[in-house]
Scaffold this motif. Sequence first.
Motif, PDB file in Angstrom:
ATOM      1  N   GLY A 177       3.423  13.248 -19.835  1.00 23.40           N
ATOM      2  CA  GLY A 177       3.817  14.287 -18.921  1.00 23.40           C
ATOM      3  C   GLY A 177       2.599  14.433 -18.228  1.00 23.40           C
ATOM      4  N   ARG A 178       1.641  13.211 -18.139  1.00 20.45           N
ATOM      5  CA  ARG A 178       0.584  13.362 -17.199  1.00 20.45           C
ATOM      6  C   ARG A 178       1.020  12.872 -16.011  1.00 20.45           C
ATOM      7  N   ARG A 179       0.267  13.503 -14.985  1.00 19.69           N
ATOM      8  CA  ARG A 179       0.503  13.331 -13.643  1.00 19.69           C
ATOM      9  C   ARG A 179      -0.331  12.153 -13.147  1.00 19.69           C
ATOM     10  N   ILE A 180       0.324  10.957 -12.542  1.00 23.60           N
ATOM     11  CA  ILE A 180      -0.357   9.808 -12.261  1.00 23.60           C
ATOM     12  C   ILE A 180      -0.184   9.380 -10.532  1.00 23.60           C
ATOM     13  N   ASP A 181      -1.158   9.147  -9.804  1.00 25.71           N
ATOM     14  CA  ASP A 181      -1.304   8.896  -8.432  1.00 25.71           C
ATOM     15  C   ASP A 181      -1.829   7.396  -8.324  1.00 25.71           C
ATOM     16  N   THR A 182      -0.844   6.671  -8.009  1.00 26.17           N
ATOM     17  CA  THR A 182      -1.386   5.079  -7.816  1.00 26.17           C
ATOM     18  C   THR A 182      -1.146   4.661  -6.329  1.00 26.17           C
ATOM     19  N   ILE A 183      -1.705   3.603  -5.733  1.00 24.67           N
ATOM     20  CA  ILE A 183      -1.360   3.194  -4.628  1.00 24.67           C
ATOM     21  C   ILE A 183      -0.848   1.491  -4.936  1.00 24.67           C
ATOM     22  N   ASN A 184       0.324   1.214  -4.568  1.00 29.42           N
ATOM     23  CA  ASN A 184       1.061   0.068  -5.397  1.00 29.42           C
ATOM     24  C   ASN A 184       1.201  -1.159  -3.869  1.00 29.42           C
ATOM     25  N   THR A 185       1.198  -2.347  -4.170  1.00 30.47           N
ATOM     26  CA  THR A 185       1.527  -3.319  -3.585  1.00 30.47           C
ATOM     27  C   THR A 185       2.738  -4.094  -4.167  1.00 30.47           C
ATOM     28  N   THR A 186       4.118  -3.928  -4.039  1.00 25.31           N
ATOM     29  CA  THR A 186       4.837  -4.661  -4.860  1.00 25.31           C
ATOM     30  C   THR A 186       5.302  -5.857  -4.045  1.00 25.31           C
ATOM     31  N   LYS A 207      -3.558   0.451  -7.810  1.00 25.84           N
ATOM     32  CA  LYS A 207      -4.805   0.749  -7.648  1.00 25.84           C
ATOM     33  C   LYS A 207      -4.874   2.390  -8.159  1.00 25.84           C
ATOM     34  N   ASP A 208      -5.836   2.845  -9.041  1.00 30.09           N
ATOM     35  CA  ASP A 208      -5.867   4.124  -9.414  1.00 30.09           C
ATOM     36  C   ASP A 208      -5.934   5.165  -8.436  1.00 30.09           C
ATOM     37  N   TYR A 209      -5.082   5.862  -7.706  1.00 31.43           N
ATOM     38  CA  TYR A 209      -5.241   6.563  -6.569  1.00 31.43           C
ATOM     39  C   TYR A 209      -6.105   7.972  -6.861  1.00 31.43           C
ATOM     40  N   SER A 210      -5.821   8.364  -8.248  1.00 29.15           N
ATOM     41  CA  SER A 210      -6.439   9.699  -8.759  1.00 29.15           C
ATOM     42  C   SER A 210      -7.746   9.449  -8.835  1.00 29.15           C
ATOM     43  N   ARG A 211      -8.291   8.373  -9.131  1.00 29.99           N
ATOM     44  CA  ARG A 211      -9.847   8.192  -9.452  1.00 29.99           C
ATOM     45  C   ARG A 211     -10.390   7.939  -8.013  1.00 29.99           C
ATOM     46  N   MET A 212      -9.692   7.323  -7.156  1.00 29.42           N
ATOM     47  CA  MET A 212     -10.207   7.108  -5.849  1.00 29.42           C
ATOM     48  C   MET A 212     -10.162   8.578  -5.151  1.00 29.42           C
ATOM     49  N   LYS A 213      -9.285   9.440  -5.390  1.00 26.43           N
ATOM     50  CA  LYS A 213      -9.429  10.605  -4.760  1.00 26.43           C
ATOM     51  C   LYS A 213     -10.561  11.692  -5.228  1.00 26.43           C
ATOM     52  N   LEU A 214     -10.933  11.351  -6.528  1.00 24.82           N
ATOM     53  CA  LEU A 214     -12.052  12.023  -7.042  1.00 24.82           C
ATOM     54  C   LEU A 214     -13.465  11.680  -6.615  1.00 24.82           C
ATOM     55  N   LEU A 215     -13.339  10.368  -6.278  1.00 25.87           N
ATOM     56  CA  LEU A 215     -14.452   9.656  -5.758  1.00 25.87           C
ATOM     57  C   LEU A 215     -14.686  10.259  -4.190  1.00 25.87           C
ATOM     58  N   SER A 216     -13.761  10.428  -3.504  1.00 24.62           N
ATOM     59  CA  SER A 216     -13.833  10.860  -2.265  1.00 24.62           C
ATOM     60  C   SER A 216     -14.443  12.175  -2.420  1.00 24.62           C
ATOM     61  N   GLU A 217     -13.881  13.027  -3.451  1.00 27.58           N
ATOM     62  CA  GLU A 217     -14.253  14.438  -3.325  1.00 27.58           C
ATOM     63  C   GLU A 217     -15.831  14.668  -3.823  1.00 27.58           C
ATOM     64  N   ARG A 218     -16.301  13.564  -4.779  1.00 31.06           N
ATOM     65  CA  ARG A 218     -17.838  13.432  -4.994  1.00 31.06           C
ATOM     66  C   ARG A 218     -18.560  13.309  -3.668  1.00 31.06           C
ATOM     67  N   LEU A 219     -18.077  12.200  -2.790  1.00 29.69           N
ATOM     68  CA  LEU A 219     -18.684  12.115  -1.644  1.00 29.69           C
ATOM     69  C   LEU A 219     -18.651  13.462  -0.801  1.00 29.69           C
ATOM     70  N   LEU A 220     -17.755  14.141  -0.647  1.00 30.89           N
ATOM     71  CA  LEU A 220     -17.658  15.239  -0.032  1.00 30.89           C
ATOM     72  C   LEU A 220     -18.556  16.343  -0.351  1.00 30.89           C
ATOM     73  N   ASN A 222       0.814  -1.158  -0.029  1.00 23.25           N
ATOM     74  CA  ASN A 222      -0.081  -0.062   0.006  1.00 23.25           C
ATOM     75  C   ASN A 222       0.577   1.164  -0.079  1.00 23.25           C
ATOM     76  N   GLN A 223       1.705   1.463  -1.051  1.00 28.33           N
ATOM     77  CA  GLN A 223       2.794   2.499  -1.086  1.00 28.33           C
ATOM     78  C   GLN A 223       1.995   3.528  -2.073  1.00 28.33           C
ATOM     79  N   THR A 224       1.910   4.679  -1.711  1.00 24.78           N
ATOM     80  CA  THR A 224       1.368   5.757  -2.664  1.00 24.78           C
ATOM     81  C   THR A 224       2.669   6.113  -3.342  1.00 24.78           C
TER      82      THR A 224
END
Length: 466
Positions: free
Chosen positions: A91-100, A117-130, A81-83
Amino acid sequence: MDPLTSLTREVLAAILKSIDEGIHVVNTEGKTIFYNEVAARHDGMEINEVLGKHLLEAFPSLTEESSTLLRGIKTAKPIYNQTQVYDNLHGRRIDTINTTLPILVDGEIIGAVEIAKDYSRMKLLSERLLDLQKGLNKGRKKKATKKVKYTFDDLKTTSTAFKRMKDEAIKLSKSDSPILVYGESGTGKELFVQGIHYESLRSNGPFIAQNCAAIPETLLESILFGTAKGSYTGAVERKGLFELADGGTLFLDELHTMPIELQAKLLRVLEDGMIRRVGSSENISVDVRIIAAVNIHPNLALQEQRLRSDLYYRLNVFTFSLPPLRERKEDILFLAEFFIHDYNKRLNKKIKGLTKDLKVLFLEYHWPGNVRELKHTIEYMVNICEGDLLSTDDLPIMLKHLLGNNQKQRNKVETLSLRKNLEELEKRLISIAMERSQGNVKQAAELLEIPRQTLQYKLKKQKKVP
């Protein structure tokens, strides 16, 4: 010699392609030997832009130190679970949570596999919840009435000790000091906390509750503290729960499930009343009363290092321990009658009460789900009851089975000797206390409300009994 046969490779590839997670495999040279479509979508890349290429060629913003895959090969140790934040080839910024995980064959490392796991999508989901919560709060304000959801009047009890606890909570409600509430699931912690809020000087301010176990650890920080624009792909300036609760109360349930690192940030807010959004360097002042709850004993949470000791002592200004239903048996039949009356009105029924046999069973049952379990049991029984009294025939199947076993055990009593039965009860209680404290004699003694030396003596005595 290649440790994987051609058939094995095909089967493995087919399995990995079917997994709905990003899978990225590199060999010891750092070259990609497997890269599935989910990983490509996460990374904003085409498979052929990564497959067969060195990792740092496909992702030039990474280094041997920052790449979790290359670190996994170098150290031969798993990384959980390493971010990871990086730019792709475009050049696109990517956020992931990795288990290696390193791949070992006969004790020799041949590569590493990463599940991302796509951290960017998860964060956007959290924003929608907010956003949704924020929108609901606005909607409530438009339809505002002076009636609140829960007050201490809604916390029904005939227990003298529980009534005293409610009276004490009403007095302490006027303070702004933090509060820690301990109670098993179903004892009414949120109702109790809402009662405190609506008795406080903050009653006209927002009351926001967040179960820390209900949100992935990696999202909880942005949910609580908000985000700054540009902190990750698509991020905008957004308030977190602390800012949304400004002027009111923030209730953090199951605090012991919050990551230890995040608990340190919570402690800082308690100390100076300042928060910092994720990705921002600016401090924001918030006026929030924090009330936290745990459903395991605080001593056990400290012992298992699931709760920081400094945070515990900061929260432990006022502490309330809500008793489980089995410890206030006088409330069992009282609450059962109350719930019957409530569901009679809702379901247009005319149930008058419980049969004598059912009352006996209710009083003997230990109610692991506490008041919540009792309420749901009554709801089920009122729905299906065809007479004017609830009986054992109306019980839910699982509860009927459990209570039936209790009845059988009661019928199996071989002796009415008070001494022998008390000895058996004592053994059972000691066994339960030792199990709950995971073998910690001091904590078990506290649960049993006896001196530690007394418990040690009884444990030694039990061992000598053949």
